[in-house]
Write an enzyme that holds these catalytic residues in place. Structure first.
Site, short mmCIF file in Angstrom:
data_model
loop_
_atom_site.label_atom_id
_atom_site.label_comp_id
_atom_site.label_asym_id
_atom_site.label_seq_id
_atom_site.Cartn_x
_atom_site.Cartn_y
_atom_site.Cartn_z
N LYS A 87 -9.17 3.12 -2.05
CA LYS A 87 -9.58 1.83 -1.02
C LYS A 87 -10.99 2.71 -0.86
CE LYS A 87 -7.59 1.23 3.13
NZ LYS A 87 -6.15 1.11 4.25
N GLU A 146 0.78 -0.67 -0.14
CA GLU A 146 0.34 -0.41 0.13
C GLU A 146 0.72 1.32 -0.02
OE1 GLU A 146 -3.54 1.55 2.80
OE2 GLU A 146 -2.74 0.29 3.73
N CYS A 183 -5.38 -3.04 2.13
CA CYS A 183 -5.09 -3.61 3.54
C CYS A 183 -6.48 -3.27 4.02
CB CYS A 183 -4.65 -2.09 3.76
SG CYS A 183 -3.70 -2.58 6.32
#
Length: 262
Positions: free
Chosen positions: A110, A41, A144
């Site tokens: 995200k 990330e 994540c």
């Protein structure tokens, strides 16, 4: 498809240096026969860099994207990389997938931001499932914290994702996600999951490494330690098809019972 997991925090705050790290890793990945190289990330800029996130953010087709495309094309290996994406005045925590000829295949923002730090610096994305076809596999993208929500991974399973790519910045004391949750996610959704972490300290954060690629049998095909590493594992569509045939999880679902979940 041989898949390379680049466990590294690079050089936080220096995209130019991180591109050098990526270039070197792409060469090693190609030499090992990998078809895909995955970074953590926010790899291009660093994660815990505060207001520099907005300063270093670039569009999905910006100079950094062109540099990654050149690296991918020169080494002949696809690359999935994390970076801060600028769209006008908005900044997203994003991952972009580039093919081995440098073509941009897919970009994901995200959707589930973790903690005050991320909410202060990013706007959440709104597309849950983003996919692309690569070397005979349907590759899906999450980042994540997204993978910790079972709804996200199940949505990918129902959409046909074979290999779920998850760049991450997993920190102490949450290493159980890499150690336990990722293999379970792979098993319960009958897919490969590649979880690629940062490592070492950035400011007050300690990233735990432990990057892994887990298979549909719930077994880690490779797992990195706590240092910078480039590790490899195969995502095999033949083995995946056999596992899906033997495991009835998705076929035995009863969606009519699940309405209360939403």
């Amino acid at each position: 498809m041989r898949t390379a997991l680049l466990q590294s925090s690079g050089r936080p705050g220096s995209p130019a240096e991180n591109l050098k790290v990526l270039d070197e890793a792409a060469g090693r990945a190609a030499a090992a026969g990998a078809g895909l190289l995955i970074t953590p990330e926010m790899f291009l800029t660093g994660y815990a860099i505060g207001d520099d996130i907005a300063r270093l953010a670039e569009p999905a087709d910006g100079d950094a994207a062109d540099a990654v495309a050149e690296i991918a094309g020169r080494h002949g290996v696809a690359v999935a990389y994390g970076y801060p994406e600028r769209a006008g005045e908005t900044v997203y925590n994003s991952v972009q997938l580039v093919s081995a000829d440098g073509t941009r295949l897919a970009g994901y923002r995200k959707t589930h931001l973790f903690g005050c730090f991320e909410r202060d610096h990013f706007v959440p994305g709104e597309r849950q499932v983003v996919q692309a076809e690569l070397n005979g596999l349907t590759v899906g993208l999450l980042i994540c914290y997204d993978v910790e929500f079972p709804e996200n991974v199940r949505a990918h399973a129902l959409a046909g994702t074979d290999l779920l790519v998850v760049p991450t910045a997993q920190m102490h004391p949450f290493q159980f996600v890499a150690e336990s949750m990722i293999p379970v996610r792979a098993f319960e959704n009958q897919m490969y999951v590649a979880y690629v972490n940062r490592v070492g300290r950035e400011g007050e954060l300690e990233f735990v490494g432990l990057s892994t690629l887990a298979g549909p049998d719930g077994i880690a095909r490779t797992r990195a330690g706590r240092a910078e590493q480039l590790v490899f594992a195969d995502a095999d569509p033949v083995s995946l098809a056999a596992s899906r045939e033997a495991n009835p999880y998705l076929a035995d679902r009863r969606p009519a019972l699940y309405g209360s979940l939403v």
